[in-house]
Write an enzyme that holds these catalytic residues in place. Structure first.
Site, PDB file in Angstrom:
ATOM      1  N   CYS A   1       0.475  -1.129   0.160  1.00  0.00           N
ATOM      2  CA  CYS A   1       0.384   0.009   0.299  1.00  0.00           C
ATOM      3  C   CYS A   1       0.851   1.208   0.033  1.00  0.00           C
ATOM      4  O   CYS A   1       0.361   1.874  -0.271  1.00  0.00           O
ATOM      5  CB  CYS A   1      -1.277  -0.621   1.525  1.00  0.00           C
ATOM      6  SG  CYS A   1      -0.066   0.214   3.145  1.00  0.00           S
TER       7      CYS A   1
ATOM      8  N   CYS B   1      -2.951  -3.057   8.392  1.00  0.00           N
ATOM      9  CA  CYS B   1      -3.027  -1.900   8.773  1.00  0.00           C
ATOM     10  C   CYS B   1      -1.604  -1.448  10.883  1.00  0.00           C
ATOM     11  O   CYS B   1      -0.953  -1.424  10.460  1.00  0.00           O
ATOM     12  CB  CYS B   1      -3.367  -1.226   9.399  1.00  0.00           C
ATOM     13  SG  CYS B   1      -4.235  -0.722   7.427  1.00  0.00           S
TER      14      CYS B   1
HETATM   15 FE1  FES Z   1      -1.565   0.647   4.535  1.00  0.00          FE
HETATM   16 FE2  FES Z   1      -3.711   0.779   6.049  1.00  0.00          FE
HETATM   17  S1  FES Z   1      -3.691   0.378   4.105  1.00  0.00           S
HETATM   18  S2  FES Z   1      -1.834   0.362   6.712  1.00  0.00           S
END
Ligand code: FES
Length: 153
Positions: free
Chosen positions: A38, A108
Site C-alpha cells: 500500500c 495496518c
Molecule cells: Fe497501508 Fe493501512 S492501507 S497501512
C-alpha cells in the site's frame, strides 16, 4: 458502541486527534517500517530511561487512517512500560485497545507492532543489550510471517 462506517469511535478519535505525533530529538531508539503493497510508512521514536522504562513515544505515519490510529494507540500503550513490556504490545493488543478494526484493515495494525519492535531493536543495538524475544526488524511488513498468515484468512 457507535460506529462510523466500519470504524469504532476510538479508531475515529485516534485518527482525527492522533496522540503523540512528532519526533523525539536524540531518541533512544527509532524504527521505520513500511508496507510495500500500500506504500504506507510508519516511524516510531522512543525515549527510554536508564532503567529501561519508556518515558516518551512519538510517531510519524504516512498512511491510511487505520495506520494513523494504530500508531497513535501504540504510542499510548508503550509509554511508561519497560522495554520487555513494550515487546508484548502486539498488533492484537493495539486493535483491542481501539475496539477492533475492520478485517481488511487488520494488516495496518502490524505496522504499529513492527515499528515498536524496530525502535526497540535500534535502542538495543545502540546500547549493546539484548531484549529477550526481540527479533531483528523488517523494513517491509510483507516480510513477516504474521502478514502472510493474515493473507490466508
Ligand atoms: Fe497501508 Fe493501512 S492501507 S497501512
Amino acid at each position: 458502541m457507535s460506529q462510523v462506517g466500519d470504524y469504532s469511535d476510538k479508531v475515529m478519535d485516534h485518527f482525527m486527534n492522533p496522540r503523540n505525533v512528532g519526533e523525539i530529538d536524540g531518541a533512544s531508539g527509532v524504527g521505520t517500517v513500511g508496507n510495500a503493497v500500500c506504500g504506507d510508512i510508519m516511524r516510531m521514536y522512543l525515549d527510554i530511561d536508564k532503567g529501561g522504562v519508556i518515558r516518551d513515544a512519538k510517531f510519524k505515519t504516512f498512511g491510511c487512517g487505520a495506520a494513523v490510529a494504530t500508531s497513535s494507540m501504540a504510542t499510548e500503550l508503550v509509554r511508561g512500560k519497560t522495554t520487555d513490556e513494550a515487546l508484548a504490545v502486539t498488533n492484537k493488543a493495539v486493535m483491542e485497545a481501539l475496539d477492533g478494526l475492520p478485517p481488511v484493515k487488520v494488516h495496518c495494525s502490524l505496522l504499529a507492532e513492527e515499528a515498536i519492535h524496530a525502535a526497540l531493536w535500534d535502542y538495543a543495538q545502540k546500547n549493546n543489550i539484548t531484549i529477550e524475544g526481540l527479533k531483528p526488524p523488517v523494513t517491509d511488513i510483507n516480510e513477516t510471517k504474521e502478514f502472510y498468515e493474515m493473507q490466508d484468512v
